[in-house]
Design a protein around this motif. Structure first.
Motif, short mmCIF file in Angstrom:
data_model
loop_
_atom_site.label_atom_id
_atom_site.label_comp_id
_atom_site.label_asym_id
_atom_site.label_seq_id
_atom_site.Cartn_x
_atom_site.Cartn_y
_atom_site.Cartn_z
N TYR A 104 55.67 36.31 46.58
CA TYR A 104 54.56 36.44 47.52
C TYR A 104 54.30 37.92 47.80
CZ TYR A 104 55.30 31.47 48.50
OH TYR A 104 55.43 30.11 48.39
N PRO A 105 53.05 38.30 48.05
CA PRO A 105 52.78 39.71 48.38
C PRO A 105 53.53 40.14 49.64
CG PRO A 105 50.73 38.51 47.97
CD PRO A 105 51.82 37.49 48.05
N ARG A 106 54.09 41.31 49.59
CA ARG A 106 54.78 41.85 50.76
C ARG A 106 53.77 42.54 51.67
NH1 ARG A 106 59.72 44.28 47.12
NH2 ARG A 106 60.77 42.27 46.76
N PRO A 107 54.12 42.76 52.93
CA PRO A 107 53.18 43.43 53.84
C PRO A 107 52.70 44.76 53.26
CG PRO A 107 55.02 42.54 55.08
CD PRO A 107 55.36 42.34 53.62
N GLY A 108 51.40 44.94 53.23
CA GLY A 108 50.80 46.15 52.70
C GLY A 108 50.65 46.17 51.19
N GLU A 109 51.12 45.15 50.52
CA GLU A 109 51.06 45.09 49.06
C GLU A 109 49.82 44.33 48.63
OE1 GLU A 109 54.73 44.59 46.29
OE2 GLU A 109 53.96 42.59 46.67
N ALA A 110 49.17 44.80 47.59
CA ALA A 110 47.96 44.14 47.10
C ALA A 110 48.29 42.75 46.57
CB ALA A 110 47.32 44.98 46.01
N ASP A 111 47.39 41.81 46.83
CA ASP A 111 47.53 40.46 46.30
C ASP A 111 47.03 40.46 44.86
OD1 ASP A 111 47.57 37.76 45.79
OD2 ASP A 111 45.81 37.30 47.02
#
Length: 223
Positions: free
Chosen positions: A69-76
């Motif tokens: 899953y995308p991490r906080p602040g990471e682009a999807d």
């Protein structure tokens, strides 16, 4: 005498499913005796929404695909890639109410490229690149069309078709369509009635045939 579920569905030599061997395999996959009472229906086999990538990602991971899953602040990465695939291919999928046995060769023909493009979707961040892959792509297509399209894993694909490419995926859908027609003809039942007979009401025949292939091919490969 009733055989234990973990041994009853594994024949000495692999062969296409019959009404009886399919019943044994489904019971083994679900981890219960073939004569056990049916548990309450808890699984939902409604098709995944084609425009909800977060739900699709959660569903894939519930099937053991382990996509990060995308991490906080990471682009999807997964969401945009899936939306782009949907725009290209979703209109070519069979209708959501199409049962496996009613697939025509024309219905099946575009599924190879559809599957191959889905398999190649980039789903990992740049520092850990990965594609969706063959098994997850087949599972997602099954999620979008649970009554119609049959998933696979590597052992099933290679044992039955010798590959996991587009041509093999098309061959797998055609093969399972033919199995579905044969089992239903031999049983004299409709798909929903067969699921009741097997004490798994609501379970699509497409999934039951995957249960059979898993028990007879994959499980024997991992012992």
């Amino acid at each position: 005498m009733t055989l234990p579920a973990h041994t009853a569905a594994t024949p000495a030599a692999w062969s296409p499913p019959t009404v009886r061997s399919l019943h044994l395999a489904v019971a083994a996959f679900l981890g219960r005796d073939v004569d056990a009472p049916a548990p309450p229906v808890t699984a939902s086999y409604a098709p995944l929404a084609h425009d909800d990538p977060p739900a699709a990602l959660k569903w894939l991971n519930s099937w053991g695909c382990r996509i990060r899953y995308p991490r906080p602040g990471e682009a999807d990465v997964f969401g945009p890639a899936l939306r782009a695939w949907t725009a290209r291919w979703y209109p070519l999928l069979p209708g959501p109410d199409t049962p496996l046995r009613e697939l025509t060769d024309d219905d099946i023909a575009p599924l190879g490229e559809c599957y191959a493009d889905l398999s190649a979707l980039r789903v990992g961040p740049p520092e850990r690149p990965r594609t969706l892959g063959a098994t997850a792509a087949s599972k997602l297509l099954h999620g979008l069309r649970p009554r119609t399209l049959v998933p696979w894993d590597e052992a099933i694909a290679r044992r039955l078709h010798g590959a996991r490419d587009a041509a093999a995926y098309v061959a797998h859908q055609r093969l399972n369509r033919d199995w579905a027609r044969r089992v239903l003809a031999d049983s004299g039942l409709e798909e929903e009635e067969l699921a009741v007979l097997y004490r798994c009401p609501g379970r699509p025949l497409a999934k039951m045939l995957d249960d059979y292939a898993y028990i007879t091919l994959t499980r024997t490969d991992t012992r």
